[in-house]
Design an enzyme around this catalytic site. Structure first.
Site, PDB file in Angstrom:
ATOM      1  N   HIS A  78       0.840  -1.196   0.000  1.00 44.19           N
ATOM      2  CA  HIS A  78       0.000   0.000   0.000  1.00 44.19           C
ATOM      3  C   HIS A  78       0.873   1.243   0.000  1.00 44.19           C
ATOM      4  O   HIS A  78       2.032   1.214   0.424  1.00 44.19           O
ATOM      5  CB  HIS A  78      -0.940   0.017   1.213  1.00 44.19           C
ATOM      6  N   CYS A  79       0.319   2.336  -0.528  1.00 46.83           N
ATOM      7  CA  CYS A  79       0.976   3.633  -0.464  1.00 46.83           C
ATOM      8  C   CYS A  79       0.201   4.484   0.532  1.00 46.83           C
ATOM      9  O   CYS A  79      -0.485   3.967   1.400  1.00 46.83           O
ATOM     10  CB  CYS A  79       1.052   4.275  -1.841  1.00 46.83           C
ATOM     11  N   ALA A  80       0.280   5.802   0.402  1.00 48.31           N
ATOM     12  CA  ALA A  80      -0.363   6.680   1.383  1.00 48.31           C
ATOM     13  C   ALA A  80      -1.879   6.562   1.359  1.00 48.31           C
ATOM     14  O   ALA A  80      -2.539   6.776   2.376  1.00 48.31           O
ATOM     15  CB  ALA A  80       0.047   8.125   1.136  1.00 48.31           C
ATOM     16  N   ARG A 114      -3.592   4.103  -1.212  1.00 51.34           N
ATOM     17  CA  ARG A 114      -4.071   3.038  -2.096  1.00 51.34           C
ATOM     18  C   ARG A 114      -3.549   1.663  -1.701  1.00 51.34           C
ATOM     19  O   ARG A 114      -2.396   1.512  -1.314  1.00 51.34           O
ATOM     20  CB  ARG A 114      -3.635   3.323  -3.537  1.00 51.34           C
ATOM     21  N   ARG A 153       7.183   7.027  -0.386  1.00 54.45           N
ATOM     22  CA  ARG A 153       5.885   6.679   0.186  1.00 54.45           C
ATOM     23  C   ARG A 153       5.937   6.292   1.661  1.00 54.45           C
ATOM     24  O   ARG A 153       5.142   6.805   2.464  1.00 54.45           O
ATOM     25  CB  ARG A 153       5.263   5.538  -0.626  1.00 54.45           C
TER      26      ARG A 153
END
Length: 593
Positions: free
Chosen positions: A22-24, A26, A119
């Site tokens: 996951h990113c910030a 998504r 990220r």
């Protein structure tokens, strides 16, 4: 059923998931097969703000600020720990996933490398930016002096508070080195250690010895000292990000090479040792200075544009950002902002960037107003989360991926907001900040000429918001579909829907009969629905009797089980006809019985 379970089911089940990160904002899935995912079904899950299909069997789901909880909940599901292992072919496919993205895959991989390098530290950067804002506010109110000037002697208590944000930005190169090395499958702690060499106090003190001398390189005066007859350039690497990125870009392939040529039973010792033996001096003598100069050249180019015409610069930056962020092109600019602050004590890019961010948030606010008016629950939830992430955190991705990129009419309204905000800044003069911050409501005090900056971002926000409210962001078809979904369609629309006649031929009727039989018969089918233009979603009472081979013999291109008792029949452009034929078949059998 929990949202986590629904998400896993919607992407084909746990066994279809190769990896999940996951990113910030998504969830990022690497799947075995992403072709059968119903985007509309995914976006209908509670908490999901949008879905982004990608090439290379990748799929992203926008969750906003709740992404970490969603990630943890999914990994806590029993089936995620009981997934079948990857086959050799699947392992190889996953390893070369970056190579199946098309002829320009290297561009995609490059920006993914940049994104994944920053990220994981976005949270710490956001926290530090709020400390910076607090210091700026105290300085503006006259409580303390100019906190950003190193010559200012702050009282001990305030000097300690000023250290809170420096703990992030001074050691930022180490954080980036760790993440970038990990992204390229090198030992992240080896990358950390390599970058730490040039940040040691002893390294910096080499430039203060009697043997040090100065020279002009690439138009800049630098400090040199000879190490075994080889000149070493001594820089201060605090807050630098280009050197660790370049270092990791070399360390990754080197690590891969060393693992290939060194026997497996010796790799634990000799791979990190040889990597450090090569990379430590290489980074200190060559890679580090090159990274510093690259950053200086990029920053110098932008400064030249700003120096030539601050008015043009103030307009170009907010107009360019809506196209740069989806492509990942904004990451290098973030590095330049950090470099400007480290080298010159202030940055001139973040002010115009704020005009873009608030135009983006304004468009989201307009969508939220329309969603409340039209009683669109799902869009209202999406817009609320995206707006909160934007106004409080300065994060634009939930708005972009969750809303703006899905509705093409939003961008012209948003660009107008960018233009108006840029014009206000251009006519009003320059706006700078002494530290890197996320452009949100909370960080407005961090900018010099607060009144001008506040007026610019307000103009950008309300221009976009009003244009979206007045001219809408949906096509007439999208508006009608939304109203039908919420039960607010007018009588004319409902009449149109109710009187729609679908003519089903003998071929479709015969195939529908065969498909129903292959699904276990009429008594086994609970519900049938036409979805995603090309698919028929079938809810069964029991999936055990389903005969996939019989479906194929009956002319069905593909059948995909998306949940325990839910199947998607990939029927192609005539899917609506087949759904109607199956429903009529079920209805006729019910009448006979």
């Amino acid at each position: 059923m929990s949202a986590a379970q629904e998400i896993v089911n919607s992407v084909g089940g746990a066994d279809n998931i190769i990896s999940l990160t996951h990113c910030a904002t998504r969830l990022r899935f690497q799947l075995r097969d992403a072709s059968s995912i119903d985007v509309a079904e995914v976006e209908g899950i509670t908490g999901v703000m949008g879905a982004v299909p990608q090439s290379g069997e990748r799929f992203q789901i926008i969750m906003g600020g709740g992404v970490q909880n969603a990630f943890n909940d999914i990994n806590a599901l029993p089936e995620m720990s009981a997934k079948r292992p990857l086959s050799d072919d699947e392992l190889k496919a996953s390893a070369r996933a970056g190579g199946v993205r098309g002829r320009f895959s290297w561009v995609d991989s490059f920006f993914e490398f940049l994104s994944d390098s920053f990220r994981p530290i976005l949270g710490s950067l956001l926290g530090a930016s709020l400390f910076i804002t607090f210091m700026a506010l105290m300085s503006t109110l006259g409580v303390i002096g100019n906190w950003a000037d190193p010559r200012t002697e702050l009282p001990p208590s305030w000097a300690f508070v000023n250290l809170l944000w420096q703990s992030v930005f001074v050691f930022l190169p180490l954080m980036v080195a760790y993440n970038a090395s990990k992204k390229l499958n090198a030992d992240p702690w080896v990358g950390f250690a390599i970058m730490a060499l040039v940040m040691l106090p002893g390294f910096t003190s080499l430039g203060e010895s009697d043997a040090a001398y100065t020279a002009v390189i690439a138009g800049s005066e630098v400090t040199l000292i000879d190490i075994f007859g080889v000149p070493l350039t001594v820089f201060g690497y605090s807050s630098q990000v280009f050197p660790p990125l370049l270092m990791a870009a070399v360390l990754g392939p080197l690590y891969k090479l060393l693992k290939r040529i060194i026997p497996e039973n010796l790799q634990l010792i000799f791979v990190p040792f040889l990597a450090m033996l090569i990379m430590l001096p290489l980074t200190a003598f060559l890679i580090g200075p090159i990274g510093v100069f690259i950053g200086a050249w990029v920053a110098g180019g932008l400064a030249a544009i700003n120096g030539f015409s601050p008015f043009i610069f103030a307009i170009l930056v907010p107009l360019a950002y809506p196209f740069m962020v989806p492509l990942g092109l904004h990451w290098p600019l973030n590095a330049v902002m950090l470099l400007n602050i480290a080298e010159h004590g202030s940055d001139f890019i973040q002010g115009p960037m704020g005009a873009w961010n608030f135009a983006c948030f304004g468009a989201t606010a307009g969508v939220l107003v329309l969603a409340w008016r039209d009683k669109e629950v799902q869009m209202r939830q999406t817009a609320t989360g995206a707006l909160a992430a934007g106004l409080l955190g300065g994060i634009s991705e939930p708005s972009l991926y969750g809303i703006h990129l899905r509705f093409k009419k939003i961008y012209p309204r948003m660009l107008m907001g960018c233009l108006v905000g840029g014009l206000v800044l251009g006519f009003g003069g320059s706006v700078t900040t002494n530290a890197f911050v996320f452009t949100s409501l909370l960080t407005i005090p961090a900018f010099s000429n607060i009144a001008l900056y506040g007026a610019a971002v307000a103009a950008a926000f309300f221009t976009s918001m009003l244009l979206v409210i007045i001219f809408d962001y949906r096509t007439p078809e999208q508006k009608a579909a939304a109203r039908r979904a919420t039960g607010t369609a007018d009588e004319a629309e409902q009449a149109t829907v109710e009187t729609k006649v679908i003519v089903v031929g003998d071929v479709e009727t015969n195939q529908a009969k065969q498909w129903v039989a292959a699904l276990g018969g009429e008594d086994n089918v609970s519900a049938v629905e036409w979805v995603a233009e090309t698919r028929v979603r079938v809810q069964l009472k029991d999936s055990t009797p389903v005969d996939v081979e019989a479906l194929a013999r009956a002319g069905l291109p593909a059948a995909v089980q998306v949940a325990d008792d839910t199947w998607h029949l990939i029927a192609g452009p005539e899917a609506e006809l087949y759904a109607t034929a199956i429903n009529r078949r079920l209805g006729s059998v019910a009448l006979v019985s």
